[in-house]
Each structure stands twice: as C-alpha cells, then as structure tokens.
Design a protein around this motif. Sequence first.
Motif, PDB file in Angstrom:
ATOM      1  N   LYS A  29       0.959  -1.139   0.170  1.00 45.09           N
ATOM      2  CA  LYS A  29      -0.114   0.071  -0.071  1.00 45.09           C
ATOM      3  C   LYS A  29       1.016   1.104  -0.250  1.00 45.09           C
ATOM      4  CE  LYS A  29      -3.994  -1.931   0.270  1.00 45.09           C
ATOM      5  NZ  LYS A  29      -5.027  -1.837  -0.914  1.00 45.09           N
ATOM      6  N   ARG A  30       2.146   1.178  -0.483  1.00 46.60           N
ATOM      7  CA  ARG A  30       3.097   2.221  -0.624  1.00 46.60           C
ATOM      8  C   ARG A  30       3.375   2.951   0.759  1.00 46.60           C
ATOM      9  NH1 ARG A  30       2.893  -0.892  -4.133  1.00 46.60           N
ATOM     10  NH2 ARG A  30       2.843  -0.253  -6.235  1.00 46.60           N
ATOM     11  N   ASN A  31       2.925   2.103   1.506  1.00 46.89           N
ATOM     12  CA  ASN A  31       3.302   2.684   3.316  1.00 46.89           C
ATOM     13  C   ASN A  31       2.533   3.728   3.619  1.00 46.89           C
ATOM     14  OD1 ASN A  31       5.361   0.555   3.500  1.00 46.89           O
ATOM     15  ND2 ASN A  31       6.925   2.094   2.541  1.00 46.89           N
ATOM     16  N   ALA A  68       3.087   6.903   1.175  1.00 48.20           N
ATOM     17  CA  ALA A  68       2.214   7.743   0.464  1.00 48.20           C
ATOM     18  C   ALA A  68       1.203   8.364   1.294  1.00 48.20           C
ATOM     19  CB  ALA A  68       1.700   6.643  -0.462  1.00 48.20           C
ATOM     20  N   GLY A  69       1.706   8.933   2.352  1.00 51.47           N
ATOM     21  CA  GLY A  69       0.399   9.825   3.133  1.00 51.47           C
ATOM     22  C   GLY A  69      -0.347   8.960   4.083  1.00 51.47           C
ATOM     23  N   MET A  70      -1.417   9.748   4.109  1.00 52.42           N
ATOM     24  CA  MET A  70      -2.499   8.895   4.900  1.00 52.42           C
ATOM     25  C   MET A  70      -3.345   8.096   3.888  1.00 52.42           C
ATOM     26  SD  MET A  70      -1.587  10.864   7.298  1.00 52.42           S
ATOM     27  CE  MET A  70      -2.347  10.080   8.611  1.00 52.42           C
ATOM     28  N   LEU A 140       2.870  17.408  -2.373  1.00 51.70           N
ATOM     29  CA  LEU A 140       1.787  17.848  -1.506  1.00 51.70           C
ATOM     30  C   LEU A 140       0.285  17.441  -2.640  1.00 51.70           C
ATOM     31  CD1 LEU A 140       2.446  20.898   0.753  1.00 51.70           C
ATOM     32  CD2 LEU A 140       2.271  18.592   1.227  1.00 51.70           C
ATOM     33  N   SER A 141       0.042  16.211  -2.744  1.00 54.49           N
ATOM     34  CA  SER A 141      -0.874  15.864  -3.532  1.00 54.49           C
ATOM     35  C   SER A 141      -2.319  16.136  -3.186  1.00 54.49           C
ATOM     36  CB  SER A 141      -0.781  14.244  -3.867  1.00 54.49           C
ATOM     37  OG  SER A 141      -1.063  13.914  -2.387  1.00 54.49           O
ATOM     38  N   GLU A 142      -2.360  16.759  -1.890  1.00 54.35           N
ATOM     39  CA  GLU A 142      -3.893  17.074  -1.363  1.00 54.35           C
ATOM     40  C   GLU A 142      -4.723  17.767  -2.235  1.00 54.35           C
ATOM     41  OE1 GLU A 142      -1.035  17.334   0.285  1.00 54.35           O
ATOM     42  OE2 GLU A 142      -1.204  16.849   2.550  1.00 54.35           O
ATOM     43  N   ILE A 143      -4.080  18.792  -3.005  1.00 57.68           N
ATOM     44  CA  ILE A 143      -4.944  19.729  -3.875  1.00 57.68           C
ATOM     45  C   ILE A 143      -5.682  19.114  -5.070  1.00 57.68           C
ATOM     46  CG2 ILE A 143      -2.693  20.497  -5.222  1.00 57.68           C
ATOM     47  CD1 ILE A 143      -5.922  22.793  -4.386  1.00 57.68           C
ATOM     48  N   ASN A 144      -4.705  17.571  -5.365  1.00 57.93           N
ATOM     49  CA  ASN A 144      -5.094  16.829  -6.812  1.00 57.93           C
ATOM     50  C   ASN A 144      -6.530  16.039  -6.259  1.00 57.93           C
ATOM     51  OD1 ASN A 144      -2.970  17.956  -7.642  1.00 57.93           O
ATOM     52  ND2 ASN A 144      -1.637  15.901  -7.455  1.00 57.93           N
ATOM     53  N   TRP A 145      -6.768  15.955  -4.911  1.00 57.67           N
ATOM     54  CA  TRP A 145      -8.011  15.322  -4.701  1.00 57.67           C
ATOM     55  C   TRP A 145      -8.933  16.234  -3.873  1.00 57.67           C
ATOM     56  CZ3 TRP A 145      -8.711  12.743   0.272  1.00 57.67           C
ATOM     57  CH2 TRP A 145      -7.833  12.870   1.177  1.00 57.67           C
ATOM     58  N   GLY A 146      -8.636  17.354  -3.881  1.00 59.72           N
ATOM     59  CA  GLY A 146      -9.905  18.381  -3.264  1.00 59.72           C
ATOM     60  C   GLY A 146      -9.714  18.666  -1.756  1.00 59.72           C
ATOM     61  N   ILE A 147      -8.455  18.471  -1.261  1.00 59.58           N
ATOM     62  CA  ILE A 147      -8.438  19.048   0.133  1.00 59.58           C
ATOM     63  C   ILE A 147      -7.121  19.994   0.468  1.00 59.58           C
ATOM     64  CG2 ILE A 147      -9.539  16.827   1.042  1.00 59.58           C
ATOM     65  CD1 ILE A 147      -6.694  16.073   2.290  1.00 59.58           C
ATOM     66  N   LEU A 148      -7.242  20.625   1.628  1.00 60.25           N
ATOM     67  CA  LEU A 148      -5.759  21.264   1.871  1.00 60.25           C
ATOM     68  C   LEU A 148      -4.883  20.553   2.421  1.00 60.25           C
ATOM     69  CD1 LEU A 148      -5.927  21.984   5.068  1.00 60.25           C
ATOM     70  CD2 LEU A 148      -7.371  23.806   4.235  1.00 60.25           C
TER      71      LEU A 148
END
Length: 275
Positions: A29-31, A68-70, A140-148
């Motif tokens: 799961k890419r950690n 890979a973040g949360m 910071l891929s958050e913006i790519n899925w609509g969060i900050l």
Amino acid sequence: QKIERAEEDTVAFTVENGIAWVKFNRPEKRNCMSPKLNRQMGKVIADLEFRDDVKVLVLTGEGDAWSAGMDLKEYFRETEAQGLGMIRKSQREAYSWWERLRWYEKPTIAMVNGWCFGGGYGPLFACDIAIAADDAQFGLSEINWGILPGGGASKVVADLMPLRKAMYHAMMGENLTGKQAEEQGLVTEAVPADRLKARVLEIAEALAKKDGHALRATKWAVRRMTEMTYDNAEDYLIRAQEALHNFGGVEARKEATRQFLDEKSFKPGLGTFDT
Ligand code: ACO
C-alpha cells in the motif's frame, strides 16, 4: 494478491550497533498511514525511546515508498463513515506519534527511499535530519484530490521552504525529486539511491559517538528557536545548558576541555571528544 496485515506487522524494526532502523511496513500500500499503522508506530517508537542500546533512530520505508501519506481508505473514508468521534481518534493516533518523534529523546534521521506524500510530511519534519534518494518523489498531492495540506503539512512547507516555493508546491500538486527537495530546503541532503543507506549509516554512526544528553538539548533548542524572540532564545539557551548539568554536563564539559587544553588529544573544531 491481497495482503491482510496484522497491526503488529505494519511497522518493522531492527536494532544494530546502537541504531534503530524503523520501517513503515505496508509496501503493498506504498506505506500509507492507516490507523493500525499509526497505533503500531506509536508503540514501537515509545518502546525504543529509552532503550540503552538505541542511540539513533532511522525512519525509512519498506519497498519503493517512504510513505504515500494518509490511507485514503482506512484513515479517511472508513473513519469518516464512523463519525466525528472516530475521526478525532484517528487524528490523535497519527499526530501523537509525529509529536513524540518531533521531541524524541534520541536523534532521528528520515531515510527517504521513495514516495513521500501529504501526511508523510509530518514524520518527515519530525525527524531531525532527512536524507533522500535523488530520485525520491515528494508531493503535496492534497490539492489533486480536493483537500488542503492538513495534519501539519502546510506548516511543514511554510517552515522549511522559501514561501514562494512552498506556495507553488502546495497549490500545484506537482512532485519534487529528492534533489529538488534538497534545493528547496525540504530535506537536508539528497544522494544517489545506491548510496542512501551508506550515507545515513555514516551520519548515524557519527551521532552515536556524541554525548546523547548534549544532542538532546541541542535538537530541542534548535526546534524551539524558530518561534522565539532573540531575548527569549538567549534565556532559554542559558537554562537549557544549566539543565544539562543535571545529566553530567559539567563533568562532560570539564573532561572535553581537559582533553583539548591539557592533553591536546582532540580539537573541538575537528571532531568529538572521547566520552
Ligand atoms: N491511501 C490508500 N491506498 C493507497 C495510498 C493511499 N495514500 N497510496 C497507495 N495506495 C494503495 C493503492 O490503492 C493500491 O492498492 P491496491 O493494490 O489494493 O489497488 C496500492 O497502494 C498500490 O498503489 P498503486 O497506486 O498501484 O502504486 P503505484 O506504484 O502505481 O503508484 C503512488 C504509487 C504514486 C504513490 C500512488 O499509489 C498514489 O498516488 N498514492 C496516493 C498518494 C497520495 O496522494 N497520498 C495522499 C496524500 S494527502 C494526505 O496524506 C492527507
């Protein structure tokens, strides 16, 4: 094939020659960080913190990711489905181990071997030193899925990167290589992937030889400085130095001074005294 990983298996670690090598251990799961992983990481780093055989902690990832973040499924979707109480619980489980790592008693090194996204910036920032592979990817891929960039990630880039770079990074959702992350201040240093472990080992071994109490006082001091006025900093540092005396600081300093001035067996400008 699908892997159902038990909570204890979401983190792996070994201790060798004073160095604890701790791994995010969900390569399939890419950690990414699930509630299980966050709970287990909290336990593992707490267990290692006061072990006499641990002088330095290295945080790295199994496989081709650092983290890979949360976990969008287990940390966000499934948790949100259970209501605000569960959301807050999961946040506490994540934030609390990052906080513990930020103020860890021992020196810490992030060894960034691959993907590092979003929530991963929390533990990245928590580590005192960060060494990345040249070809690691930071986003910071958050913006790519609509969060900050939450969970501290906005704070991390604002603190570590020049503001123009931080803003672009957060707004565009484009990745940086390890090399670019180094240029923009996100990591300490980037090295070719095949030299990553050797470089981290070199730093860890050097840290392991230094006085642990002085290292702890130093890393906490530097972290505190960014939010202090000059006068408060000066005062804090006097008190922190005096507090070090409770841990043998006076004797250590006398001995180091003796080795330099009397015995002439070392030079502080060129190396560490013999503890
Ligand atoms: N959350 C949940 N599952 C994830 C995550 C994540 N953050 N990252 C990877 N996975 C899962 C995938 O869903 C996939 O699961 P499956 O095998 O059950 O289908 C598995 O891990 C492997 O991932 P792939 O996407 O197939 O791996 P690939 O090597 O092609 O791509 C990459 C790696 C680029 C890291 C990709 O997985 C990705 O974009 N992950 C999300 C990164 C991200 O944006 N994280 C969130 C940041 S924001 C925050 O943390 C708050």
